[in-house]
Design a protein around this motif. Structure first.
Motif, PDB file in Angstrom:
ATOM      1  N   PHE A   1      19.651  17.619  88.601  1.00 39.14           N
ATOM      2  CA  PHE A   1      18.589  17.413  89.577  1.00 39.14           C
ATOM      3  C   PHE A   1      17.424  18.367  89.348  1.00 39.14           C
ATOM      4  O   PHE A   1      17.594  19.474  88.835  1.00 39.14           O
ATOM      5  N   GLN A   2      16.237  17.915  89.737  1.00 35.39           N
ATOM      6  CA  GLN A   2      15.058  18.762  89.643  1.00 35.39           C
ATOM      7  C   GLN A   2      15.218  19.979  90.547  1.00 35.39           C
ATOM      8  O   GLN A   2      14.900  21.100  90.157  1.00 35.39           O
ATOM      9  N   GLU A   3      15.714  19.757  91.756  1.00 35.98           N
ATOM     10  CA  GLU A   3      16.136  20.861  92.613  1.00 35.98           C
ATOM     11  C   GLU A   3      17.570  21.203  92.216  1.00 35.98           C
ATOM     12  O   GLU A   3      18.342  20.326  91.875  1.00 35.98           O
ATOM     13  N   HIS A   4      17.924  22.473  92.308  1.00 35.10           N
ATOM     14  CA  HIS A   4      19.204  22.893  91.724  1.00 35.10           C
ATOM     15  C   HIS A   4      20.412  22.368  92.487  1.00 35.10           C
ATOM     16  O   HIS A   4      21.431  22.042  91.899  1.00 35.10           O
ATOM     17  N   TYR A   5      20.325  22.337  93.820  1.00 32.40           N
ATOM     18  CA  TYR A   5      21.426  21.881  94.675  1.00 32.40           C
ATOM     19  C   TYR A   5      22.730  22.604  94.361  1.00 32.40           C
ATOM     20  O   TYR A   5      23.792  21.985  94.232  1.00 32.40           O
ATOM     21  N   LEU A   6      22.661  23.923  94.233  1.00 29.98           N
ATOM     22  CA  LEU A   6      23.860  24.730  94.023  1.00 29.98           C
ATOM     23  C   LEU A   6      24.322  25.307  95.357  1.00 29.98           C
ATOM     24  O   LEU A   6      23.547  25.415  96.316  1.00 29.98           O
TER      25      LEU A   6
ATOM     26  N   GLY B   1      23.395  23.828  86.684  1.00 28.00           N
ATOM     27  CA  GLY B   1      23.363  22.402  87.003  1.00 28.00           C
ATOM     28  C   GLY B   1      23.724  21.535  85.812  1.00 28.00           C
ATOM     29  O   GLY B   1      24.411  20.516  85.950  1.00 28.00           O
ATOM     30  N   ILE B   2      23.287  21.941  84.623  1.00 27.76           N
ATOM     31  CA  ILE B   2      23.656  21.210  83.404  1.00 27.76           C
ATOM     32  C   ILE B   2      25.156  21.332  83.159  1.00 27.76           C
ATOM     33  O   ILE B   2      25.828  20.346  82.829  1.00 27.76           O
ATOM     34  N   ALA B   3      25.688  22.549  83.328  1.00 31.81           N
ATOM     35  CA  ALA B   3      27.126  22.760  83.144  1.00 31.81           C
ATOM     36  C   ALA B   3      27.931  21.909  84.109  1.00 31.81           C
ATOM     37  O   ALA B   3      28.953  21.310  83.743  1.00 31.81           O
ATOM     38  N   ARG B   4      27.493  21.832  85.355  1.00 29.15           N
ATOM     39  CA  ARG B   4      28.160  21.004  86.370  1.00 29.15           C
ATOM     40  C   ARG B   4      28.209  19.543  85.921  1.00 29.15           C
ATOM     41  O   ARG B   4      29.230  18.870  86.056  1.00 29.15           O
ATOM     42  N   ALA B   5      27.089  19.058  85.379  1.00 33.13           N
ATOM     43  CA  ALA B   5      27.038  17.675  84.897  1.00 33.13           C
ATOM     44  C   ALA B   5      27.988  17.466  83.720  1.00 33.13           C
ATOM     45  O   ALA B   5      28.643  16.421  83.619  1.00 33.13           O
TER      46      ALA B   5
ATOM     47  N   ARG C   1      17.241   7.778  90.036  1.00 32.55           N
ATOM     48  CA  ARG C   1      18.093   7.643  91.222  1.00 32.55           C
ATOM     49  C   ARG C   1      18.635   6.218  91.356  1.00 32.55           C
ATOM     50  O   ARG C   1      19.776   6.023  91.775  1.00 32.55           O
ATOM     51  N   VAL C   2      17.837   5.236  90.985  1.00 34.73           N
ATOM     52  CA  VAL C   2      18.320   3.854  90.996  1.00 34.73           C
ATOM     53  C   VAL C   2      19.418   3.680  89.942  1.00 34.73           C
ATOM     54  O   VAL C   2      20.448   3.039  90.190  1.00 34.73           O
ATOM     55  N   LEU C   3      19.214   4.274  88.771  1.00 34.37           N
ATOM     56  CA  LEU C   3      20.215   4.173  87.702  1.00 34.37           C
ATOM     57  C   LEU C   3      21.514   4.861  88.090  1.00 34.37           C
ATOM     58  O   LEU C   3      22.607   4.387  87.759  1.00 34.37           O
ATOM     59  N   ASN C   4      21.410   5.963  88.822  1.00 35.19           N
ATOM     60  CA  ASN C   4      22.599   6.710  89.230  1.00 35.19           C
ATOM     61  C   ASN C   4      23.259   6.129  90.474  1.00 35.19           C
ATOM     62  O   ASN C   4      24.310   6.595  90.907  1.00 35.19           O
ATOM     63  N   GLY C   5      22.645   5.102  91.076  1.00 34.88           N
ATOM     64  CA  GLY C   5      23.212   4.498  92.267  1.00 34.88           C
ATOM     65  C   GLY C   5      22.964   5.286  93.528  1.00 34.88           C
ATOM     66  O   GLY C   5      23.577   5.013  94.571  1.00 34.88           O
ATOM     67  N   LEU C   6      22.056   6.275  93.484  1.00 40.41           N
ATOM     68  CA  LEU C   6      21.755   7.072  94.669  1.00 40.41           C
ATOM     69  C   LEU C   6      20.812   6.342  95.618  1.00 40.41           C
ATOM     70  O   LEU C   6      20.715   6.693  96.791  1.00 40.41           O
ATOM     71  N   THR C   7      20.090   5.359  95.102  1.00 42.94           N
ATOM     72  CA  THR C   7      19.247   4.513  95.938  1.00 42.94           C
ATOM     73  C   THR C   7      19.265   3.098  95.370  1.00 42.94           C
ATOM     74  O   THR C   7      19.407   2.917  94.150  1.00 42.94           O
TER      75      THR C   7
ATOM     76  N   GLN D   1      31.582  17.040  84.742  1.00 46.46           N
ATOM     77  CA  GLN D   1      31.834  15.692  85.269  1.00 46.46           C
ATOM     78  C   GLN D   1      32.328  14.739  84.187  1.00 46.46           C
ATOM     79  O   GLN D   1      32.950  13.733  84.479  1.00 46.46           O
ATOM     80  N   GLU D   2      32.043  15.078  82.920  1.00 45.38           N
ATOM     81  CA  GLU D   2      32.415  14.254  81.770  1.00 45.38           C
ATOM     82  C   GLU D   2      31.842  12.829  81.869  1.00 45.38           C
ATOM     83  O   GLU D   2      32.566  11.844  81.747  1.00 45.38           O
ATOM     84  N   PRO D   3      30.543  12.730  82.093  1.00 46.97           N
ATOM     85  CA  PRO D   3      29.932  11.409  82.255  1.00 46.97           C
ATOM     86  C   PRO D   3      29.654  10.752  80.905  1.00 46.97           C
ATOM     87  O   PRO D   3      29.607  11.415  79.877  1.00 46.97           O
ATOM     88  N   ASP D   4      29.474   9.439  80.937  1.00 48.37           N
ATOM     89  CA  ASP D   4      29.028   8.725  79.749  1.00 48.37           C
ATOM     90  C   ASP D   4      27.517   8.852  79.569  1.00 48.37           C
ATOM     91  O   ASP D   4      27.005   8.730  78.472  1.00 48.37           O
ATOM     92  N   ILE D   5      26.822   9.070  80.690  1.00 48.68           N
ATOM     93  CA  ILE D   5      25.355   9.175  80.686  1.00 48.68           C
ATOM     94  C   ILE D   5      24.964  10.408  81.481  1.00 48.68           C
ATOM     95  O   ILE D   5      25.506  10.660  82.555  1.00 48.68           O
ATOM     96  N   VAL D   6      24.040  11.199  80.934  1.00 44.20           N
ATOM     97  CA  VAL D   6      23.498  12.335  81.667  1.00 44.20           C
ATOM     98  C   VAL D   6      22.005  12.085  81.893  1.00 44.20           C
ATOM     99  O   VAL D   6      21.251  11.853  80.951  1.00 44.20           O
ATOM    100  N   LEU D   7      21.589  12.147  83.169  1.00 45.53           N
ATOM    101  CA  LEU D   7      20.188  11.971  83.541  1.00 45.53           C
ATOM    102  C   LEU D   7      19.625  13.323  83.951  1.00 45.53           C
ATOM    103  O   LEU D   7      20.263  14.060  84.691  1.00 45.53           O
ATOM    104  N   ALA D   8      18.434  13.631  83.460  1.00 48.52           N
ATOM    105  CA  ALA D   8      17.835  14.933  83.779  1.00 48.52           C
ATOM    106  C   ALA D   8      16.336  14.802  83.916  1.00 48.52           C
ATOM    107  O   ALA D   8      15.726  13.906  83.348  1.00 48.52           O
TER     108      ALA D   8
END
Length: 208
Positions: free
Chosen positions: A124-129, A194-198, A93-99, A201-208
Motif C-alpha cells: 500500500f501507498q500508506e504503510h498500514y503497519l 510492507g513489501i516483506a508482509r506481501a 484496488r479493483v484488481l485486488n478485489g478491495l473495491t 503472503q506468498e501471492p501469485d501477483i504483487v501490486l505496488a
C-alpha cells in the motif's frame, strides 16, 4: 511477482513479535533488497490478468476508471504511469478485489475477481503497519490468510511462517531490524516492511 514456497535456508532464530533485540543470523549480512525483489519478479510466473470494459464511478459523477480494457500476459511486468488522480490506485484496488467495478469485469487466469483474494498481495501507498509491533510481527501478518484471525491475534504462528517472515525481511534488507518496533522506523523502512508482509503472503501477483 511470484514467490517460492520453500523454507529459507539461512539458519536463524525467530524472535517474538514483541522482541526489540537484534536478530542473530548465520548470514554475514542481509541481502540487498532491490536486487532480490527484482529476482522474484524476473523468475515469476504471474497469471494472466484481464480488464474488460471496466468503469468505476464514485458517488454521482466522479469517474476513476472509464471503459478500461487491458490484458497483462502471464509473467509480464507492468508499470502504471499517470498523474495524481488518474485512477492508478483504483485500478489496483479493483484488481485486488478491495473495491468492485461499477461496470465491466476483471479476471485472473480466466476467473472473475470477486472480493479480496489471498493470491493477490498489495504493497500500500500508506504503510498500514501496526506501530506497536516489531518489523517481524508486522511481516507475520502476511500469513493471515493461512493462519486465521484468532491464531494470528494470539501470536500462534507456525515455524514455517516465522522463518518465512525472517526470510522476507532479509530479502528487503531488514533482517537486523526484525525486532525493531514499526513506530521507531523511517518511512523507507516501513515501506520495506510492507513489501516483506506481501512476500510472506506468498501471492501469485504483487501490486505496488
Amino acid at each position: 511477482t511470484s514467490r517460492s514456497s520453500t523454507s529459507p535456508t539461512n539458519s536463524v532464530s525467530a524472535p517474538t513479535s514483541s522482541s526489540s533485540a537484534p536478530v542473530r543470523s548465520s548470514v554475514a549480512h542481509a541481502p540487498r533488497y532491490a536486487s532480490d525483489v527484482r529476482a522474484f519478479i524476473t523468475h515469476s510466473q504471474m497469471p494472466t490478468i484481464e480488464f474488460e470494459d471496466v468503469t468505476k464511478i464514485y458517488g454521482e459523477d466522479t469517474v476513476a476508471l472509464d471503459d478500461v480494457s487491458v490484458t497483462v500476459s502471464e509473467g509480464e511486468f507492468v508499470i502504471l504511469l499517470g498523474p495524481s488522480g488518474a485512477g492508478k490506485s483504483t485500478m489496483l484496488r479493483v484488481l485486488n478485489g478491495l473495491t468492485d467495478p461499477t461496470e465491466g469485469s476483471v479476471r485472473i487466469d480466466r476467473t472473475e475477481v470477486t472480493g479480496n483474494r489471498s493470491e493477490v498481495g498489495m504493497v500500500f501507498q500508506e504503510h498500514y503497519l501496526i506501530e506497536s509491533k516489531s518489523a517481524f510481527g508486522n511481516a507475520l501478518t502476511g500469513a493471515l490468510s493461512r493462519n486465521g484471525i484468532v491464531r494470528s491475534m494470539l501470536g500462534l504462528h507456525s515455524e514455517y511462517d516465522k522463518l518465512n517472515a525472517l526470510d522476507a525481511l532479509g530479502t528487503v534488507g531488514l533482517l537486523d531490524e526484525a525486532g525493531q518496533r514499526a513506530e521507531s522506523m523511517s518511512g523507507g523502512q516501513k515501506q520495506r516492511v510492507g513489501i516483506a508482509r506481501a512476500l510472506v503472503q506468498e501471492p501469485d501477483i504483487v501490486l505496488a
